[in-house]
Design a protein around this motif. Structure first.
Motif, PDB file in Angstrom:
ATOM      1  N   ASP A 193       9.875  -3.677 -10.873  1.00 26.85           N
ATOM      2  CA  ASP A 193      10.955  -3.773  -9.895  1.00 26.85           C
ATOM      3  C   ASP A 193      10.427  -3.718  -8.462  1.00 26.85           C
ATOM      4  N   LEU A 194       9.351  -4.459  -8.200  1.00 25.80           N
ATOM      5  CA  LEU A 194       8.755  -4.475  -6.867  1.00 25.80           C
ATOM      6  C   LEU A 194       8.614  -5.914  -6.382  1.00 25.80           C
ATOM      7  N   ALA A 195       8.713  -6.107  -5.087  1.00 24.19           N
ATOM      8  CA  ALA A 195       8.530  -7.435  -4.494  1.00 24.19           C
ATOM      9  C   ALA A 195       7.783  -7.308  -3.184  1.00 24.19           C
ATOM     10  N   LEU A 196       6.924  -8.290  -2.933  1.00 22.83           N
ATOM     11  CA  LEU A 196       6.158  -8.348  -1.702  1.00 22.83           C
ATOM     12  C   LEU A 196       6.587  -9.589  -0.937  1.00 22.83           C
ATOM     13  N   ILE A 197       6.910  -9.414   0.322  1.00 21.50           N
ATOM     14  CA  ILE A 197       7.383 -10.498   1.184  1.00 21.50           C
ATOM     15  C   ILE A 197       6.343 -10.743   2.267  1.00 21.50           C
ATOM     16  N   GLU A 198       5.940 -12.012   2.421  1.00 24.47           N
ATOM     17  CA  GLU A 198       4.965 -12.356   3.452  1.00 24.47           C
ATOM     18  C   GLU A 198       5.686 -12.842   4.697  1.00 24.47           C
ATOM     19  N   ILE A 199       5.327 -12.266   5.820  1.00 28.11           N
ATOM     20  CA  ILE A 199       5.921 -12.649   7.096  1.00 28.11           C
ATOM     21  C   ILE A 199       5.285 -13.950   7.580  1.00 28.11           C
ATOM     22  N   SER A 200       6.114 -14.841   8.091  1.00 25.99           N
ATOM     23  CA  SER A 200       5.619 -16.126   8.577  1.00 25.99           C
ATOM     24  C   SER A 200       4.552 -15.915   9.654  1.00 25.99           C
ATOM     25  N   PRO A 201       3.432 -16.681   9.590  1.00 28.03           N
ATOM     26  CA  PRO A 201       2.375 -16.538  10.611  1.00 28.03           C
ATOM     27  C   PRO A 201       2.822 -16.973  12.002  1.00 28.03           C
ATOM     28  N   LEU A 202       4.005 -17.563  12.123  1.00 31.41           N
ATOM     29  CA  LEU A 202       4.516 -17.967  13.425  1.00 31.41           C
ATOM     30  C   LEU A 202       4.929 -16.763  14.269  1.00 31.41           C
ATOM     31  N   PHE A 203       5.046 -15.593  13.636  1.00 30.19           N
ATOM     32  CA  PHE A 203       5.543 -14.413  14.340  1.00 30.19           C
ATOM     33  C   PHE A 203       4.437 -13.367  14.473  1.00 30.19           C
ATOM     34  N   ASP A 204       4.388 -12.768  15.648  1.00 37.18           N
ATOM     35  CA  ASP A 204       3.401 -11.724  15.940  1.00 37.18           C
ATOM     36  C   ASP A 204       4.085 -10.371  15.797  1.00 37.18           C
ATOM     37  N   ILE A 205       3.670  -9.605  14.805  1.00 38.25           N
ATOM     38  CA  ILE A 205       4.291  -8.314  14.542  1.00 38.25           C
ATOM     39  C   ILE A 205       3.532  -7.224  15.276  1.00 38.25           C
ATOM     40  N   THR A 206       4.244  -6.474  16.107  1.00 38.98           N
ATOM     41  CA  THR A 206       3.622  -5.388  16.872  1.00 38.98           C
ATOM     42  C   THR A 206       4.125  -4.017  16.442  1.00 38.98           C
ATOM     43  N   GLN A 207       5.067  -3.989  15.512  1.00 37.97           N
ATOM     44  CA  GLN A 207       5.590  -2.712  15.040  1.00 37.97           C
ATOM     45  C   GLN A 207       4.484  -1.874  14.389  1.00 37.97           C
ATOM     46  N   PRO A 208       4.632  -0.565  14.407  1.00 37.33           N
ATOM     47  CA  PRO A 208       3.610   0.292  13.802  1.00 37.33           C
ATOM     48  C   PRO A 208       3.539   0.099  12.296  1.00 37.33           C
ATOM     49  N   VAL A 209       2.353   0.234  11.756  1.00 35.74           N
ATOM     50  CA  VAL A 209       2.146   0.180  10.311  1.00 35.74           C
ATOM     51  C   VAL A 209       1.962   1.617   9.828  1.00 35.74           C
ATOM     52  N   PRO A 210       2.672   2.021   8.798  1.00 35.36           N
ATOM     53  CA  PRO A 210       2.618   3.427   8.390  1.00 35.36           C
ATOM     54  C   PRO A 210       1.304   3.806   7.727  1.00 35.36           C
ATOM     55  N   ALA A 211       0.938   5.065   7.874  1.00 38.00           N
ATOM     56  CA  ALA A 211      -0.179   5.622   7.119  1.00 38.00           C
ATOM     57  C   ALA A 211       0.316   5.944   5.717  1.00 38.00           C
ATOM     58  N   ALA A 212      -0.498   5.644   4.716  1.00 32.23           N
ATOM     59  CA  ALA A 212      -0.126   5.908   3.328  1.00 32.23           C
ATOM     60  C   ALA A 212      -0.940   7.072   2.793  1.00 32.23           C
ATOM     61  N   GLY A 213      -0.382   7.775   1.814  1.00 34.15           N
ATOM     62  CA  GLY A 213      -1.076   8.915   1.253  1.00 34.15           C
ATOM     63  C   GLY A 213      -0.585   9.233  -0.143  1.00 34.15           C
ATOM     64  N   VAL A 214      -1.001  10.381  -0.639  1.00 34.06           N
ATOM     65  CA  VAL A 214      -0.661  10.839  -1.980  1.00 34.06           C
ATOM     66  C   VAL A 214       0.251  12.050  -1.860  1.00 34.06           C
ATOM     67  N   ALA A 215       1.364  12.032  -2.589  1.00 35.46           N
ATOM     68  CA  ALA A 215       2.324  13.130  -2.546  1.00 35.46           C
ATOM     69  C   ALA A 215       1.810  14.341  -3.308  1.00 35.46           C
ATOM     70  N   GLN A 216       2.227  15.503  -2.879  1.00 35.84           N
ATOM     71  CA  GLN A 216       1.884  16.752  -3.545  1.00 35.84           C
ATOM     72  C   GLN A 216       3.151  17.418  -4.084  1.00 35.84           C
ATOM     73  N   ASP A 217       3.057  17.949  -5.294  1.00 34.98           N
ATOM     74  CA  ASP A 217       4.188  18.662  -5.872  1.00 34.98           C
ATOM     75  C   ASP A 217       4.635  19.776  -4.920  1.00 34.98           C
ATOM     76  N   GLY A 218       5.949  19.861  -4.716  1.00 37.70           N
ATOM     77  CA  GLY A 218       6.499  20.929  -3.891  1.00 37.70           C
ATOM     78  C   GLY A 218       6.629  20.598  -2.423  1.00 37.70           C
ATOM     79  N   ASP A 219       6.024  19.498  -1.960  1.00 35.84           N
ATOM     80  CA  ASP A 219       6.168  19.097  -0.558  1.00 35.84           C
ATOM     81  C   ASP A 219       7.604  18.682  -0.273  1.00 35.84           C
ATOM     82  N   ARG A 220       7.937  18.721   0.980  1.00 38.87           N
ATOM     83  CA  ARG A 220       9.195  18.123   1.422  1.00 38.87           C
ATOM     84  C   ARG A 220       9.021  16.613   1.536  1.00 38.87           C
ATOM     85  N   TRP A 221      10.131  15.863   1.465  1.00 37.70           N
ATOM     86  CA  TRP A 221      10.095  14.429   1.680  1.00 37.70           C
ATOM     87  C   TRP A 221      11.288  14.007   2.515  1.00 37.70           C
TER      88      TRP A 221
END
Length: 273
Positions: free
Chosen positions: A67-95
């Protein structure tokens, strides 16, 4: 660190399809079921960024089982929005879920019951998932599907750890839903899509050629003698840092893309993209 404004809304014409978020400046991740309103998976769609800017995109890969999909942004557009840092979740953390389907909707938050549990999703795949308890008793969380899950802990910056997919039913009353949610982990996403692999990026950037860039260290202490070898050695080092949990895998993916793009553009006898 996660930056504000990396989540998006997806539209076709005036019809809102659902939410998603930037995983690099070229790709948006969403839940596949959010795209049920698409006229066709090869059709163009509008990606509305957090600041209201509209860019065009197209589904480049779907994993029905997960149930996942990946969408490619057209190369005609320059994206300047921040890209998130990814990590590994820990049991008991807040989300928290920074994406909201509308401005009058609440922002989700809660506790991570399990940071990595095997979960049989509705698509039929057994995926690595987060089991989440939400503080907000909304009854129906479906509008939040496809949005990012950020892990929050006192000793580290918030990081994207998953993508919201499903809600668990109430076992006492099957006619209603519980406030327990499931999200695919970012590690599961990286395993499911080859768009972050070096070989795939070479095919995309240089169609028709399948030359292999060796992923190996220098021999006898000598530095790699070609530009491709030098850049790939650096990428390989980044990958090792990612596997050790030192470097964010999404940043590694974007560095791969930029490095390979530079290799191809600067090769003798090769033109630009």
């Amino acid at each position: 660190m996660t930056g504000a404004g990396y989540w998006v809304d997806l539209y076709q014409a005036q019809q809102r399809l659902g939410g998603g978020f930037l995983v690099t400046r070229r790709f948006v991740l969403t839940a596949l079921h959010c795209l049920r309103g698409l006229t066709a998976f090869d059709a163009q769609m509008d990606i509305v960024l957090a600041d209201g800017t509209r860019v065009e995109g197209q589904v480049c890969r779907q994993d029905k089982d997960a149930d996942l999909a990946l969408i490619e942004i057209s190369p005609l557009f320059d994206i300047t929005q921040p890209v998130p840092a990814a990590g590994v979740a820990q049991d008991g953390d807040r989300w928290r879920g920074p994406y909201r389907p509308a401005e009058n909707e609440v922002q989700l938050s809660g506790h991570i019951d399990s940071g990595a549990v095997r979960y049989l999703c509705e698509g039929g795949a057994s995926i690595e998932a987060l089991q989440l308890t939400a503080d907000q008793q909304l009854g129906d969380y479906s509008g939040y599907s496809g949005g990012p899950v950020e892990g929050i802990a006192q000793d580290r910056e918030p990081m994207v750890v998953g993508i919201l997919l499903e809600q668990a039913p109430d076992r006492v009353d099957p006619g209603r839903n519980a406030n327990v949610l499931f999200a695919a982990t970012i590690r599961e996403v990286m395993r499911r899509f080859d768009h972050f692999d070096v070989a795939h990026l070479m095919d995309v950037l240089r169609p028709g050629r399948r030359e292999h860039i060796p992923q190996q260290e220098s021999v006898d202490g000598l530095s790699p003698h070609t530009q491709a070898d030098r850049v790939e050695s650096v990428i390989h080092a980044f990958q090792q840092l990612s596997e050790q949990g030192v470097m964010d895998p999404m940043h590694v993916a974007e560095l791969r893309y930029l490095a390979l793009k530079r290799i191809i553009e600067e090769e003798p006898g090769e033109g630009g993209l």
